[in-house]
Design a protein around this motif. Structure first.
Motif, mmCIF file in Angstrom:
data_model
loop_
_atom_site.group_PDB
_atom_site.id
_atom_site.type_symbol
_atom_site.label_atom_id
_atom_site.label_comp_id
_atom_site.label_asym_id
_atom_site.label_seq_id
_atom_site.Cartn_x
_atom_site.Cartn_y
_atom_site.Cartn_z
ATOM 1 N N GLN A 29 1.906 1.867 -3.673
ATOM 2 C CA GLN A 29 1.177 2.185 -4.447
ATOM 3 C C GLN A 29 0.518 3.837 -3.961
ATOM 4 O OE1 GLN A 29 -1.863 -0.625 -3.766
ATOM 5 N NE2 GLN A 29 -1.455 -2.153 -5.222
ATOM 6 N N GLN A 30 0.600 4.018 -2.536
ATOM 7 C CA GLN A 30 0.735 5.577 -2.393
ATOM 8 C C GLN A 30 1.389 6.476 -3.397
ATOM 9 O OE1 GLN A 30 -1.979 6.153 -0.835
ATOM 10 N NE2 GLN A 30 -1.136 9.089 -1.770
ATOM 11 N N ASN A 71 11.230 4.020 -5.737
ATOM 12 C CA ASN A 71 10.188 2.981 -5.078
ATOM 13 C C ASN A 71 10.229 2.137 -5.794
ATOM 14 O OD1 ASN A 71 8.131 3.339 -3.255
ATOM 15 N ND2 ASN A 71 7.302 3.788 -4.808
ATOM 16 N N ARG A 94 2.417 15.507 -10.274
ATOM 17 C CA ARG A 94 2.600 15.990 -12.203
ATOM 18 C C ARG A 94 1.965 17.155 -12.734
ATOM 19 N NH1 ARG A 94 6.480 12.391 -14.729
ATOM 20 N NH2 ARG A 94 6.278 10.666 -13.188
ATOM 21 N N SER A 105 0.492 -0.782 -0.148
ATOM 22 C CA SER A 105 0.282 -0.232 0.066
ATOM 23 C C SER A 105 0.985 1.272 -0.302
ATOM 24 C CB SER A 105 -1.258 -0.169 1.081
ATOM 25 O OG SER A 105 -0.261 -0.189 2.274
ATOM 26 N N GLN A 152 2.133 11.123 -9.694
ATOM 27 C CA GLN A 152 1.036 11.484 -10.443
ATOM 28 C C GLN A 152 0.608 12.492 -9.991
ATOM 29 O OE1 GLN A 152 1.454 10.222 -13.269
ATOM 30 N NE2 GLN A 152 2.944 8.463 -12.865
ATOM 31 N N PHE A 153 -0.247 12.743 -8.982
ATOM 32 C CA PHE A 153 -1.379 14.231 -9.146
ATOM 33 C C PHE A 153 0.123 15.036 -8.680
ATOM 34 C CE2 PHE A 153 -1.956 16.484 -5.344
ATOM 35 C CZ PHE A 153 -2.666 16.945 -5.769
ATOM 36 N N GLN A 195 3.308 5.841 -5.914
ATOM 37 C CA GLN A 195 2.978 5.824 -7.266
ATOM 38 C C GLN A 195 1.968 7.102 -7.526
ATOM 39 O OE1 GLN A 195 2.360 2.372 -8.043
ATOM 40 N NE2 GLN A 195 4.220 1.801 -9.274
ATOM 41 N N LEU A 196 1.055 7.785 -5.985
ATOM 42 C CA LEU A 196 -0.266 7.923 -6.869
ATOM 43 C C LEU A 196 0.052 9.211 -6.626
ATOM 44 C CD1 LEU A 196 -3.549 8.072 -7.184
ATOM 45 C CD2 LEU A 196 -3.464 7.832 -4.428
ATOM 46 N N ASP A 197 0.956 9.661 -5.369
ATOM 47 C CA ASP A 197 1.343 11.053 -5.074
ATOM 48 C C ASP A 197 2.473 11.747 -6.618
ATOM 49 O OD1 ASP A 197 0.148 10.485 -3.196
ATOM 50 O OD2 ASP A 197 2.199 9.921 -1.641
ATOM 51 N N GLY A 245 9.941 7.256 -8.188
ATOM 52 C CA GLY A 245 9.324 6.098 -8.522
ATOM 53 C C GLY A 245 10.444 4.803 -9.102
#
Length: 79
Positions: free
Chosen positions: A26-27, A60, A36, A23, A33-34, A29-31, A57
């Motif tokens: 994945q967080q 990570n 960008r 998790s 993308q957010f 990765q999400l951060d 990334g």
């Protein structure tokens, strides 16, 4: 751009020395993308910003993969 670059390099170093579970991976990765979208409005050199976010990334992924590899090895030999 200098402050953004410094912050991204600090984030990269933090991610490099940490080991994340699924998790957490994945967080991150999400951060990434957010970040960008708003950063593209602030910085002049989008290529450098994209490169630094991609490096975060990559760092990570390498520590998380190693963590899950060790867990799977442990499960194979000791369970």
């Amino acid at each position: 751009m200098t402050i953004v670059k410094l912050c991204l390099k600090s984030l990269q170093e933090y991610v490099r020395i940490q080991t994340f579970n699924r998790s957490g991976f994945q967080q991150i990765q999400l951060d990434i993308q957010f970040l960008r979208t708003p950063l593209k409005e602030i910085v002049e050199d989008e290529a450098a910003m994209d490169f630094l976010l991609d490096e975060v990334g990559k760092n990570n992924g390498s520590t998380t993969f190693f963590f899950f590899f060790l867990i799977s090895l442990f499960n194979c030999y000791f369970i």
